[in-house]
Design a protein around this motif. Structure first.
Motif, PDB file in Angstrom:
ATOM      1  N   GLY A  90       0.818  -1.203   0.000  1.00 25.55           N
ATOM      2  CA  GLY A  90       0.000   0.000   0.000  1.00 25.55           C
ATOM      3  C   GLY A  90       0.850   1.251   0.000  1.00 25.55           C
ATOM      4  N   GLY A  91       0.276   2.336   0.501  1.00 22.56           N
ATOM      5  CA  GLY A  91       0.923   3.644   0.480  1.00 22.56           C
ATOM      6  C   GLY A  91       2.353   3.695   0.980  1.00 22.56           C
ATOM      7  N   PRO A  92       2.703   2.964   2.057  1.00 18.08           N
ATOM      8  CA  PRO A  92       4.081   3.066   2.575  1.00 18.08           C
ATOM      9  C   PRO A  92       5.172   2.746   1.556  1.00 18.08           C
ATOM     10  CG  PRO A  92       2.671   2.086   4.234  1.00 18.08           C
ATOM     11  CD  PRO A  92       1.830   2.221   2.991  1.00 18.08           C
ATOM     12  N   VAL A  93       4.867   1.954   0.527  1.00 17.47           N
ATOM     13  CA  VAL A  93       5.905   1.629  -0.455  1.00 17.47           C
ATOM     14  C   VAL A  93       6.267   2.847  -1.302  1.00 17.47           C
ATOM     15  CG1 VAL A  93       4.530   0.881  -2.472  1.00 17.47           C
ATOM     16  CG2 VAL A  93       6.666  -0.295  -1.920  1.00 17.47           C
ATOM     17  N   THR A  94       5.452   3.912  -1.240  1.00 17.76           N
ATOM     18  CA  THR A  94       5.760   5.140  -1.971  1.00 17.76           C
ATOM     19  C   THR A  94       6.601   6.112  -1.155  1.00 17.76           C
ATOM     20  OG1 THR A  94       3.821   6.408  -1.215  1.00 17.76           O
ATOM     21  CG2 THR A  94       3.500   4.946  -3.116  1.00 17.76           C
ATOM     22  N   PHE A  95       6.770   5.843   0.147  1.00 16.30           N
ATOM     23  CA  PHE A  95       7.515   6.770   0.997  1.00 16.30           C
ATOM     24  C   PHE A  95       8.999   6.733   0.624  1.00 16.30           C
ATOM     25  CE2 PHE A  95       4.358   5.876   4.732  1.00 16.30           C
ATOM     26  CZ  PHE A  95       3.333   6.453   3.996  1.00 16.30           C
ATOM     27  N   LYS A  96       9.628   7.876   0.656  1.00 14.47           N
ATOM     28  CA  LYS A  96      11.031   7.971   0.238  1.00 14.47           C
ATOM     29  C   LYS A  96      11.962   7.154   1.134  1.00 14.47           C
ATOM     30  CE  LYS A  96      10.403  12.451  -1.968  1.00 14.47           C
ATOM     31  NZ  LYS A  96      10.649  13.914  -1.914  1.00 14.47           N
ATOM     32  N   ASN A  97      11.600   7.036   2.421  1.00 18.73           N
ATOM     33  CA  ASN A  97      12.478   6.327   3.362  1.00 18.73           C
ATOM     34  C   ASN A  97      12.074   4.868   3.553  1.00 18.73           C
ATOM     35  OD1 ASN A  97      10.105   6.766   4.698  1.00 18.73           O
ATOM     36  ND2 ASN A  97      11.020   7.440   6.632  1.00 18.73           N
ATOM     37  N   ALA A  98      11.173   4.365   2.703  1.00 14.27           N
ATOM     38  CA  ALA A  98      10.643   2.996   2.866  1.00 14.27           C
ATOM     39  C   ALA A  98      11.559   1.980   2.201  1.00 14.27           C
ATOM     40  CB  ALA A  98       9.237   2.915   2.284  1.00 14.27           C
ATOM     41  N   LYS A  99      12.739   1.813   2.772  1.00 17.26           N
ATOM     42  CA  LYS A  99      13.737   0.934   2.153  1.00 17.26           C
ATOM     43  C   LYS A  99      13.293  -0.527   2.139  1.00 17.26           C
ATOM     44  CE  LYS A  99      18.606  -0.413   2.449  1.00 17.26           C
ATOM     45  NZ  LYS A  99      19.837  -0.398   3.277  1.00 17.26           N
ATOM     46  N   GLN A 100      12.838  -1.043   3.289  1.00 18.06           N
ATOM     47  CA  GLN A 100      12.496  -2.467   3.354  1.00 18.06           C
ATOM     48  C   GLN A 100      11.305  -2.841   2.475  1.00 18.06           C
ATOM     49  OE1 GLN A 100      13.056  -5.320   6.857  1.00 18.06           O
ATOM     50  NE2 GLN A 100      10.898  -4.795   7.054  1.00 18.06           N
ATOM     51  N   PRO A 101      10.174  -2.110   2.512  1.00 19.14           N
ATOM     52  CA  PRO A 101       9.069  -2.474   1.619  1.00 19.14           C
ATOM     53  C   PRO A 101       9.462  -2.476   0.142  1.00 19.14           C
ATOM     54  CG  PRO A 101       8.302  -0.944   3.287  1.00 19.14           C
ATOM     55  CD  PRO A 101       9.794  -1.012   3.424  1.00 19.14           C
ATOM     56  N   LYS A 102      10.282  -1.516  -0.261  1.00 15.64           N
ATOM     57  CA  LYS A 102      10.722  -1.465  -1.655  1.00 15.64           C
ATOM     58  C   LYS A 102      11.580  -2.688  -1.996  1.00 15.64           C
ATOM     59  CE  LYS A 102      10.930   3.633  -1.667  1.00 15.64           C
ATOM     60  NZ  LYS A 102       9.875   4.047  -2.588  1.00 15.64           N
ATOM     61  N   GLU A 103      12.473  -3.051  -1.071  1.00 14.33           N
ATOM     62  CA  GLU A 103      13.339  -4.215  -1.318  1.00 14.33           C
ATOM     63  C   GLU A 103      12.528  -5.503  -1.393  1.00 14.33           C
ATOM     64  OE1 GLU A 103      16.161  -4.034   1.864  1.00 14.33           O
ATOM     65  OE2 GLU A 103      17.431  -2.545   0.847  1.00 14.33           O
ATOM     66  N   VAL A 104      11.527  -5.625  -0.524  1.00 11.98           N
ATOM     67  CA  VAL A 104      10.692  -6.831  -0.537  1.00 11.98           C
ATOM     68  C   VAL A 104       9.849  -6.872  -1.809  1.00 11.98           C
ATOM     69  CG1 VAL A 104       8.822  -8.061   0.625  1.00 11.98           C
ATOM     70  CG2 VAL A 104      10.657  -7.030   1.977  1.00 11.98           C
TER      71      VAL A 104
END
Length: 256
Positions: A175-189
């Motif tokens: 959801g929305g957290p994957v768009t946050f600039k500091n969301a390193k872990q969700p983006k990696e997953v």
């Protein structure tokens, strides 16, 4: 066309402009929506939405924060609702160790009861997991949740936990957290989740994506989640839309 697999359009935050919010979502290319009812108050309003719009479906269950309020007749009620043609899943269910509103042992008992019900009625489950990764995975394994599968809603955990869930026939939704600039872990997953197990959602009115962070979330903002997934996966928005639509329709047994 996009599928928002988890939203709360019946929330009080939409009381003033619910119709307009739904129209904006449609205008943004959202063609299917799952609204989630999670307690005694929101299950009826979710069912009303699902019965009012042909493109809105329902998931019904008992949220872990409300676990202490669930009675035996509520479980019977959820079972009865699973016969409704618009009810496509049991959820959101799971564990929430962040908010101290229901004791952990009660949450775990209610979680297990609902997984068993899902297996009985052959419905996938929508998992809410906050600060309880290991216990969620252990209970899913012990209760043979792989028999029905489901979705890890608004996933925030590690790749190792995601892998354990994938092994149990689950999809991973972002959801929305994957768009946050500091969301390193969700983006990696997200980068590592197989395309055929990827879903997108808003959880509106919560977890608003960038650049609207801090304001009310809307179902139409699922386009921003799709854009983030498109960039991370390095494929087109059209492909993300097509793949996540196919995945959701397959998981929830919805005809396209």
């Amino acid at each position: 066309m996009l599928f928002d697999t988890h939203t709360h359009l019946d929330a009080k935050a939409f009381d003033e402009d619910r119709e307009e919010v739904i129209e904006r979502a449609r205008a943004n290319g959202v063609s299917k929506i799952i609204n989630v009812g999670f307690n005694r108050e929101t299950i009826p309003t979710t069912m009303k939405l699902a019965e009012s719009y042909d493109f809105i479906y329902a998931a019904v269950g008992w949220h872990p924060q409300d676990a202490v309020t669930m009675k035996a007749e509520d479980l019977d009620w959820i079972e009865e609702l699973c016969n409704h043609p618009k009810v496509v899943a049991i959820g959101e269910i799971g564990l929430d160790y962040y908010w101290d509103t229901s004791p952990k042992d009660v949450q775990q008992r209610v979680f297990r009861e609902q997984i068993r019900l899902a297996r009985k009625v052959n419905k996938p489950i929508v998992i809410h997991n906050r600060d309880a990764h290991q216990d969620v995975v252990q209970i899913l394994r012990e209760e043979k949740a792989e028999e029905v599968g489901g979705v890890m809603h608004c996933y925030s955990g590690s790749w190792e936990i995601a892998q354990a869930c994938l092994d149990m026939n689950f999809y991973i939704s972002f959801g929305g957290p994957v768009t946050f600039k500091n969301a390193k872990q969700p983006k990696e997953v997200l980068a590592r989740v197989p395309l055929d197990r990827l879903l997108i959602e808003t959880d509106a009115p919560y977890l608003t994506p960038h650049p609207h962070r801090g304001k009310r979330n809307e179902t139409g903002y699922v386009t921003l989640v799709a854009e983030a997934a498109s960039q991370i996966k390095e494929i087109s928005m059209d492909e993300i839309a097509r793949i996540t639509m196919e995945n959701a329709c397959k998981l929830f047994s919805i005809t396209r």
